[in-house]
Write a protein that holds these residues in place. Sequence first.
Motif, short mmCIF file in Angstrom:
data_model
loop_
_atom_site.label_atom_id
_atom_site.label_comp_id
_atom_site.label_asym_id
_atom_site.label_seq_id
_atom_site.Cartn_x
_atom_site.Cartn_y
_atom_site.Cartn_z
N LEU A 282 -10.04 9.78 10.42
CA LEU A 282 -9.26 8.67 9.93
C LEU A 282 -10.89 7.55 9.24
N PHE A 283 -9.91 6.71 8.11
CA PHE A 283 -11.19 6.33 6.89
C PHE A 283 -10.26 4.12 7.11
N LYS A 284 -11.03 3.92 6.97
CA LYS A 284 -10.83 2.17 6.05
C LYS A 284 -11.73 1.83 5.27
N ILE A 285 -11.13 0.92 4.05
CA ILE A 285 -12.13 0.77 3.29
C ILE A 285 -11.30 -0.66 2.47
N ASP A 286 -11.96 -1.46 2.27
CA ASP A 286 -12.00 -2.42 1.67
C ASP A 286 -10.77 -2.58 0.33
N ILE A 287 -9.88 -3.61 0.46
CA ILE A 287 -9.20 -3.27 -0.66
C ILE A 287 -9.62 -3.59 -2.00
N VAL B 116 -8.29 -5.28 4.94
CA VAL B 116 -8.73 -3.41 4.68
C VAL B 116 -7.68 -2.74 4.51
N LEU B 117 -7.77 -1.64 4.19
CA LEU B 117 -6.55 -0.41 5.13
C LEU B 117 -7.49 0.77 5.64
N MET B 118 -6.55 1.68 6.71
CA MET B 118 -7.05 2.08 7.42
C MET B 118 -5.85 3.39 7.10
N TYR B 119 -6.77 5.02 6.77
CA TYR B 119 -6.29 6.15 7.14
C TYR B 119 -6.49 7.22 7.00
N PHE B 120 -5.85 8.26 6.52
CA PHE B 120 -6.25 9.41 7.47
C PHE B 120 -6.46 10.77 5.65
N TYR C 207 -7.94 15.56 -1.12
CA TYR C 207 -7.79 16.45 -0.51
C TYR C 207 -6.49 16.23 0.00
N LEU C 208 -6.07 15.24 1.02
CA LEU C 208 -5.20 15.42 1.83
C LEU C 208 -5.22 13.84 2.77
N VAL C 209 -4.72 12.89 1.36
CA VAL C 209 -5.49 10.93 1.81
C VAL C 209 -3.68 10.72 2.09
N GLU C 210 -3.73 10.10 2.85
CA GLU C 210 -2.24 9.91 3.59
C GLU C 210 -1.94 8.65 4.51
N GLY C 211 -0.67 7.77 4.80
CA GLY C 211 -0.41 7.07 5.91
C GLY C 211 -1.05 6.16 5.76
N PRO C 212 -1.15 4.88 4.42
CA PRO C 212 -1.96 3.45 5.01
C PRO C 212 -1.31 2.38 5.51
N THR C 213 -2.47 1.81 6.51
CA THR C 213 -1.60 1.17 7.64
C THR C 213 -2.84 -0.04 7.02
N TRP C 214 -1.94 -2.03 7.70
CA TRP C 214 -3.07 -2.96 6.86
C TRP C 214 -3.73 -2.90 8.44
N ALA C 215 -5.39 -3.65 7.86
CA ALA C 215 -5.62 -5.07 9.26
C ALA C 215 -4.84 -6.01 9.01
N PRO C 216 -4.88 -6.52 9.67
CA PRO C 216 -3.62 -8.21 10.05
C PRO C 216 -4.35 -9.16 9.12
N ASN C 217 -4.99 -9.51 8.46
CA ASN C 217 -5.54 -10.39 7.55
C ASN C 217 -5.29 -9.74 5.88
N GLY C 218 -4.84 -8.28 5.89
CA GLY C 218 -4.91 -7.98 4.79
C GLY C 218 -5.85 -7.98 3.72
N ALA D 254 0.83 -1.45 0.07
CA ALA D 254 0.24 0.08 -0.19
C ALA D 254 1.09 1.20 0.36
N PHE D 255 0.31 2.08 -0.32
CA PHE D 255 1.22 3.57 -1.00
C PHE D 255 0.00 5.09 -0.30
N THR D 256 0.54 5.68 -0.53
CA THR D 256 -0.28 7.00 -0.11
C THR D 256 0.70 7.88 -2.38
N LYS D 257 0.03 7.92 -2.56
CA LYS D 257 0.29 8.41 -4.11
C LYS D 257 -0.14 10.22 -3.91
N MET D 258 0.65 10.94 -4.99
CA MET D 258 0.19 12.50 -4.74
C MET D 258 0.86 12.95 -7.00
#
Length: 299
Positions: free
Chosen positions: A269-274, A249-253, A236-247, A208-212
């Motif tokens: 904070l938000f989360k989204i399915d991959i 879902v991602l959470m970010y801000f 506008y600014l979406v950053e800092g992905p972190t993985w759920a332990p099962n891979g 996972a990554f942040t893209k600009m």
Amino acid sequence: WRRVAHIISDEIFERLSGDSGYFDTRIVYVAESGPQNKRLKRLAIMDQDGENHQYLTDGSFLVLTPRFSPTTQEITYLAYFKNEPRVYIFNLETGQQELLGSFPGMTFAPRFSPSGEKIIMSLAEKGVTDIYTMDLNNQKVERLTNSPSIDTSPSFSPDGKKIIFNSDRGGTQQLYIMDSNGRNIKRISFGKGRYATPVWAPKGELIAFTKMLKNKFYIGVMSPDGSGERLLAQGYLVEGPTWAPNGRVLMYFKQEAPIDDGKSASVNLFKIDITGFRETRIVTPTDGSDPAWSPLLPN
């Protein structure tokens, strides 16, 4: 009873999907409040659904980028004490914290290795930023990169054999992979825009990554060889992905566009399915940034 419900939900999820769940986990993040010119930032922790919220620090010093240990109920984080960056380990079971050291040139907070025995971080010295590891058993520091560029945001692969990081060594900020000893550096991102904050999925199949790109930020994923890039969220600014332990879902801000009235723009904070569906805001008492997802809690 909520903990029991989470454990049961994980068991049901595993039976239905074949993957382990993520319901019995916690999130540590930076709770933010106050005006832009006097922002209060505290470490906070909660269940992955936003319940059982508590603050870990009192806001008397600035805290950034907390990260969970993969093997114990500990977090490492960066704190600015009298304008000097320091790295701490916080034991969530005892509430005790340990100072690992002061790093005047630190540019990115450390992450644990998969074994939990090392941390990896980037340090700046004489205008150059390189990647280092520290052995937590003897606090020995080892330099992994040595270039005139800015190498930062390192993250280990799940087996500990590879490291993903971002660097401007090619002229723009891109993603690179190297062996855990710093050798065989290879660029993997070739899309338009700049890339940052890469983090390896728990099973190793995605990064996972942040893209600009064109004044917008995105959260995306790609394979470790750089193929299959997909963008999942934008703003506008979406950053800092972190993985759920099962891979799964991602959470970010996300931060809204700034307001010219002295107030800070909302950060949540938000989360989204991959798959890119079901983006959900995690409600917190204050603004929130820099989330980090825990491993499954021990029974």
